[in-house]
Design a protein around this motif. Structure first.
Motif, PDB file in Angstrom:
ATOM      1  N   LEU A 432       0.841  -1.189   0.000  1.00 60.37           N
ATOM      2  CA  LEU A 432       0.000   0.000   0.000  1.00 60.37           C
ATOM      3  C   LEU A 432       0.880   1.243   0.000  1.00 60.37           C
ATOM      4  O   LEU A 432       1.661   1.476   0.925  1.00 60.37           O
ATOM      5  CB  LEU A 432      -0.911   0.003   1.228  1.00 60.37           C
ATOM      6  CG  LEU A 432      -1.741   1.277   1.439  1.00 60.37           C
ATOM      7  CD1 LEU A 432      -2.720   1.484   0.284  1.00 60.37           C
ATOM      8  CD2 LEU A 432      -2.479   1.223   2.767  1.00 60.37           C
ATOM      9  N   PHE A 433       0.753   2.040  -1.042  1.00 63.53           N
ATOM     10  CA  PHE A 433       1.444   3.309  -1.144  1.00 63.53           C
ATOM     11  C   PHE A 433       0.427   4.394  -0.802  1.00 63.53           C
ATOM     12  O   PHE A 433      -0.577   4.551  -1.503  1.00 63.53           O
ATOM     13  CB  PHE A 433       1.975   3.520  -2.563  1.00 63.53           C
ATOM     14  CG  PHE A 433       3.107   2.603  -2.956  1.00 63.53           C
ATOM     15  CD1 PHE A 433       4.390   3.099  -3.140  1.00 63.53           C
ATOM     16  CD2 PHE A 433       2.889   1.243  -3.153  1.00 63.53           C
ATOM     17  CE1 PHE A 433       5.430   2.258  -3.511  1.00 63.53           C
ATOM     18  CE2 PHE A 433       3.917   0.397  -3.523  1.00 63.53           C
ATOM     19  CZ  PHE A 433       5.198   0.903  -3.702  1.00 63.53           C
ATOM     20  N   SER A 434       0.662   5.141   0.256  1.00 62.15           N
ATOM     21  CA  SER A 434      -0.337   6.114   0.680  1.00 62.15           C
ATOM     22  C   SER A 434       0.331   7.322   1.315  1.00 62.15           C
ATOM     23  O   SER A 434       1.504   7.283   1.707  1.00 62.15           O
ATOM     24  CB  SER A 434      -1.326   5.482   1.668  1.00 62.15           C
ATOM     25  OG  SER A 434      -0.674   5.155   2.878  1.00 62.15           O
ATOM     26  N   PHE A 435      -0.423   8.403   1.405  1.00 58.62           N
ATOM     27  CA  PHE A 435       0.035   9.598   2.099  1.00 58.62           C
ATOM     28  C   PHE A 435      -1.180  10.395   2.540  1.00 58.62           C
ATOM     29  O   PHE A 435      -2.280  10.234   2.002  1.00 58.62           O
ATOM     30  CB  PHE A 435       0.950  10.452   1.218  1.00 58.62           C
ATOM     31  CG  PHE A 435       0.238  11.183   0.112  1.00 58.62           C
ATOM     32  CD1 PHE A 435      -0.039  12.537   0.215  1.00 58.62           C
ATOM     33  CD2 PHE A 435      -0.154  10.518  -1.040  1.00 58.62           C
ATOM     34  CE1 PHE A 435      -0.700  13.213  -0.800  1.00 58.62           C
ATOM     35  CE2 PHE A 435      -0.808  11.186  -2.058  1.00 58.62           C
ATOM     36  CZ  PHE A 435      -1.085  12.538  -1.942  1.00 58.62           C
ATOM     37  N   ALA A 436      -0.971  11.249   3.520  1.00 62.16           N
ATOM     38  CA  ALA A 436      -2.031  12.117   4.027  1.00 62.16           C
ATOM     39  C   ALA A 436      -1.808  13.508   3.449  1.00 62.16           C
ATOM     40  O   ALA A 436      -0.784  14.141   3.701  1.00 62.16           O
ATOM     41  CB  ALA A 436      -2.018  12.155   5.550  1.00 62.16           C
ATOM     42  N   TRP A 437      -2.775  13.968   2.653  1.00 67.13           N
ATOM     43  CA  TRP A 437      -2.677  15.289   2.031  1.00 67.13           C
ATOM     44  C   TRP A 437      -3.418  16.296   2.887  1.00 67.13           C
ATOM     45  O   TRP A 437      -4.572  16.087   3.263  1.00 67.13           O
ATOM     46  CB  TRP A 437      -3.271  15.237   0.625  1.00 67.13           C
ATOM     47  CG  TRP A 437      -3.135  16.519  -0.141  1.00 67.13           C
ATOM     48  CD1 TRP A 437      -2.040  17.328  -0.199  1.00 67.13           C
ATOM     49  CD2 TRP A 437      -4.133  17.157  -0.937  1.00 67.13           C
ATOM     50  NE1 TRP A 437      -2.290  18.418  -1.004  1.00 67.13           N
ATOM     51  CE2 TRP A 437      -3.570  18.343  -1.468  1.00 67.13           C
ATOM     52  CE3 TRP A 437      -5.450  16.830  -1.272  1.00 67.13           C
ATOM     53  CZ2 TRP A 437      -4.277  19.196  -2.299  1.00 67.13           C
ATOM     54  CZ3 TRP A 437      -6.158  17.682  -2.104  1.00 67.13           C
ATOM     55  CH2 TRP A 437      -5.574  18.847  -2.613  1.00 67.13           C
ATOM     56  N   ASP A 438      -2.739  17.412   3.181  1.00 67.76           N
ATOM     57  CA  ASP A 438      -3.332  18.437   4.037  1.00 67.76           C
ATOM     58  C   ASP A 438      -4.046  19.521   3.239  1.00 67.76           C
ATOM     59  O   ASP A 438      -4.430  20.564   3.791  1.00 67.76           O
ATOM     60  CB  ASP A 438      -2.267  19.076   4.929  1.00 67.76           C
ATOM     61  CG  ASP A 438      -1.121  19.696   4.137  1.00 67.76           C
ATOM     62  OD1 ASP A 438      -1.183  19.689   2.885  1.00 67.76           O
ATOM     63  OD2 ASP A 438      -0.153  20.173   4.766  1.00 67.76           O
ATOM     64  N   GLY A 439      -4.240  19.307   1.940  1.00 63.20           N
ATOM     65  CA  GLY A 439      -4.965  20.278   1.136  1.00 63.20           C
ATOM     66  C   GLY A 439      -4.176  21.520   0.806  1.00 63.20           C
ATOM     67  O   GLY A 439      -4.755  22.565   0.501  1.00 63.20           O
ATOM     68  N   VAL A 440      -2.849  21.416   0.833  1.00 63.11           N
ATOM     69  CA  VAL A 440      -1.982  22.557   0.526  1.00 63.11           C
ATOM     70  C   VAL A 440      -1.242  22.280  -0.775  1.00 63.11           C
ATOM     71  O   VAL A 440      -0.750  21.172  -0.996  1.00 63.11           O
ATOM     72  CB  VAL A 440      -0.974  22.811   1.665  1.00 63.11           C
ATOM     73  CG1 VAL A 440       0.039  23.879   1.287  1.00 63.11           C
ATOM     74  CG2 VAL A 440      -1.723  23.232   2.928  1.00 63.11           C
ATOM     75  N   ILE A 441      -1.172  23.280  -1.667  1.00 63.25           N
ATOM     76  CA  ILE A 441      -0.444  23.141  -2.916  1.00 63.25           C
ATOM     77  C   ILE A 441       0.562  24.276  -3.041  1.00 63.25           C
ATOM     78  O   ILE A 441       0.512  25.267  -2.305  1.00 63.25           O
ATOM     79  CB  ILE A 441      -1.385  23.145  -4.136  1.00 63.25           C
ATOM     80  CG1 ILE A 441      -2.175  24.461  -4.225  1.00 63.25           C
ATOM     81  CG2 ILE A 441      -2.339  21.969  -4.078  1.00 63.25           C
ATOM     82  CD1 ILE A 441      -3.038  24.571  -5.444  1.00 63.25           C
TER      83      ILE A 441
END
Length: 747
Positions: A432-441
């Motif tokens: 499982l390749f995953s990450f938590a995105w904080d909605g910042v670009i």
């Protein structure tokens, strides 16, 4: 942030995702054809004898009539399940459910679902591997308080149904299209529970169960004619056997595993015609022994013993394999064994009864190396990501067929084309390749400065490209959608959940500063500063009033020198629509304060104080054509204040509040009473005279409460609300307007 260019193929995949905007998001085991751009899996290596390959270092999990199920582990300990057809076709990888297991059935049907014997907590999926491309059949046993005991066909199961009084029944549960039916099996003891079963063949199944008082349970066995729904023959046993025994039967015998202290493991067999019972002693450890029933012969062997067969009628024995590592029964009455023999080496062997009843051994697969193609087996992308809910992130993931890869991720905002890119260098767990995105670009402004900003709300195309680390083979692609949402912020003009502050400079140019909606290193920081346009010097007052036009975004009103009020509707992209003339006569007010819901109807309202010190309340209507109702008098005495600001509900009261500053620089809180008026004022404190503007700025720190900004020529502070009227604010640093020329209006 590294990202490797993927060329036209990824561009094509992105184009497809952007085009098919009618579809939703979700988690999938196999991608819809419109989204999939995955290369075809490489065929398994064929043995020199033309047989399919039994994967090297793999273990036998089960067999059917058209193929076999095997599993193996890579160097990282990740399990790979594969169904390999006997005819040499391409193996099919099977993804084990996150909260369940894959269960073989002795047939071509495998079960994906919960393995808990007490209850199936998720629906079962019956997948017929004779046609691996066909969709699985889902059977939900939860409404029956049931768990599956045996698989009868690709659309039906034998299930234990537990009633409210704790007693249990066996039912045949069948899925026919959208309908699910069930019927009870008759002839079992009324107190029978803990059902287990053999594989099903010729329409018959052998089940085991326990009966008797809770402290003196005894075992039982029953042959069941599934079509008739009745028990034909019963047998007694030492153990009830759930989770311990293995049940077997043929046309001539029934058998199961038992255990006795001092004897160890043994197989009990019963001649179905004569009733004669025999015991075949194996040994002490269950994990060292394999045993199957083929006709009238018991096939058994151990980790350190060869596989042999003994006739349950005559006692004759025959050697079958020199070594055995696993066995499995089949619905056709045969059995399979992984192992080796001197005549033809390692592989998978079928053991079946010949015409005379004796067991014969046929090699059906050769042991060899199988190259697992890189595939994206599952996409873990939620339909909706609410980024203003704890923990303020959305986890995105992809389960790959292999761990020795990296994944390049691109999120593209459909409306604006803004992108977020990230490379996942390795799996977070297993494959499982995953990450938590904080909605910042990241964005590049007009001065080529790279800044981080809150990503806009709305629909995103989520693209993943997986590539093997060694660069071999074709990349695997997958695309899906997700929707980023946050609760409305009345001071948000570009729909990214964070507060925007508007400021007019001496030249009449209006600027919009976008603040990130969470503190950074203890400060509220500015993401970008955007020039909105010139000509705003004609207005005496500019006020951010929240959503007064009925759309989702914050709006702006402005009063010119002749007292005409104009409405600027927010477009949600950081700009405003062409101004709308509302009405004249607003020159009578020296102070306006808007954006706070003062009467508890969930619409922002407006107040104005005239030269006589009387405050007037303008109820918000939600209509852009006439955003405010006829004014209502609040009360007099407001001439003592030089600044009034609507701040929203900062005190935890019934509705929105106001703060007012007097000539001595003392700030007072007027808690809203929910009726367009206020409770008794509360003294907040002195020293507020240094600010030229006090701005009710919406929720700056994403804690669910609106906050205040104090702007002065030399310093700007954020005042985070506490929800307590006596001490409503706590001061916090910000870089807003640091080292800039003074502004004459901030809202």
């Amino acid at each position: 942030m590294q990202f490797r260019s993927t060329g036209s193929r990824l561009a094509t995949a992105v184009t497809v995702v952007l085009a098919v905007t009618a579809l939703g998001a979700g988690t999938l085991a196999t991608a819809p054809a419109a989204f999939a751009a995955t290369s075809a899996p490489a065929p398994a290596e064929q043995s020199t004898a033309g047989l399919p390959v039994f994967p090297e270092d793999a273990y036998l999990r089960g067999v059917g009539t058209t193929g076999f199920l095997s599993y193996s582990f890579d160097r990282s300990g990740n399990e790979t399940l594969s169904w390999t057809p006997y005819d040499g076709g391409t193996p099919t990888r099977i993804q084990e459910p996150e909260d369940g297991s894959v269960t073989p059935t002795g047939s071509d049907v495998v079960v994906l679902g919960d393995g808990d014997w007490e209850s199936d907590t998720t629906p079962l999926t019956l997948r017929n591997m004779a046609d691996p491309a066909a969709p699985g059949v889902e059977i939900d046993l939860r409404p029956l308080n049931g768990r599956h005991v045996a698989i009868l066909s690709p659309t039906s199961v034998l299930a234990q149904v537990t009633k409210e009084d704790g007693t249990a029944e066996l039912h045949v549960v069948t899925k026919d299209g959208a309908a699910t039916t069930n019927r009870k099996i008759a002839g079992l003891p009324a107190d029978a529970t803990e059902f287990t079963s053999s594989v099903v063949h010729d329409g018959v199944v052998l089940v085991g169960y326990a009966t008797g008082p809770q402290d003196a349970r005894v075992g039982g066995r029953a042959l069941i004619d599934v079509a008739a729904g009745t028990v034909s023959t019963t047998y007694s046993s030492v153990e009830s056997g759930y989770g311990f025994t293995s049940l077997m039967f043929s046309g001539s015998h029934v058998a199961w595993l038992d255990y006795a202290y001092g004897t160890g493991l043994y197989v009990t067999s019963v001649d179905r015609e004569t009733g004669e019972e025999k015991k075949t002693v194996l040994g002490s450890r269950a994990d060292e022994w394999y045993h199957e029933l083929v006709g009238g012969w018991l096939v058994y062997g151990g980790a350190e013993t060869p596989l042999k067969a003994v006739s349950l009628t005559t006692g004759e024995t025959r050697d079958l394999l020199d070594h055995v590592s696993g066995t499995s029964p089949s619905v056709d009455g045969s059995a399979a064994a992984s192992g080796s023999r001197a005549a033809d080496g390692d592989g998978l062997f079928r053991i079946a009864a010949a015409a005379d009843g004796a067991p014969t051994v046929t090699k059906v697969a050769d042991t060899g190396q199988v190259v697992i193609p890189l595939e994206i087996d599952q996409v873990h992308v939620p339909d909706v990501a609410e980024l203003d809910k704890a923990p303020g992130t959305v986890t995105l993931g992809w389960t790959l067929s292999r761990a020795d890869a990296f994944v390049d991720v691109t999120l593209t905002h459909i409306a604006t084309g803004k992108e977020f890119r990230k490379r996942l260098e390795g799996p977070s767990a297993g494959t499982l390749f995953s990450f938590a995105w904080d909605g910042v670009i990241e964005e590049v402004d007009a001065t080529s400065r790279v800044t981080t900003v809150d990503a806009p709300n709305g629909k995103y195309a989520v693209e993943a490209e997986a590539t093997l680390r060694d660069g071999s083979g074709e990349p695997a692609y997958q695309g899906w959608f997700t929707n980023i949402v946050r609760k409305a912020n009345p001071h948000d003009y570009n729909d990214n959940g964070s507060t925007d502050v508007l400021a007019r400079d001496a030249n009449g140019v209006l600027w919009r500063d976008d603040l990130q909606n969470h503190p950074y290193e203890g400060r509220i920081v500015t993401s970008t500063s955007t020039r909105l346009g010139a000509g705003w010097g004609v207005y005496k007052q500019i006020e951010a009033v929240g959503n007064v036009g009925g759309a989702a975004h914050g709006d702006l009103i402005a009063v010119d020198g002749s007292g005409v009020q104009w409405l600027y509707l927010g477009k949600g992209d950081g700009t405003f629509a062409t101004r709308l003339k509302l009405s004249g006569g607003w020159q009578i007010y020296n102070k306006l304060a808007g954006g706070s819901d003062l009467d508890g109807d969930n619409r922002p309202d407006l107040v104005g104080t005239d030269s006589a010190g009387v405050m007037w309340f303008y109820k918000g209507t939600g209509s852009y054509a006439k955003p405010f109702a006829t004014r209502v008098r609040v009360g007099g005495g407001w001439q003592i204040y030089n600044h009034v600001t609507a701040v929203g509900n900062v005190a935890g009261t019934a509705a929105g509040d106001l703060v007012a500053r007097d000539a001595a620089g003392v700030l007072w809180l007027y808690p809203g009473n929910g009726r367009g008026n206020f409770s008794t004022r509360v003294r907040i404190g002195a020293g507020w005279g240094g600010f030229s503007q006090l701005v009710g700025a919406g929720d700056l720190d994403d804690d669910g409460r609106p906050d205040l900004i104090g702007y002065g020529a030399n310093r700007t502070y954020v005042y985070r609300s506490t929800g307590v009227a006596a001490t409503p604010f706590v001061r916090q640093d910000t870089d807003l307007y640091a080292n800039r020329s003074p502004y004459n209006s901030v809202s």
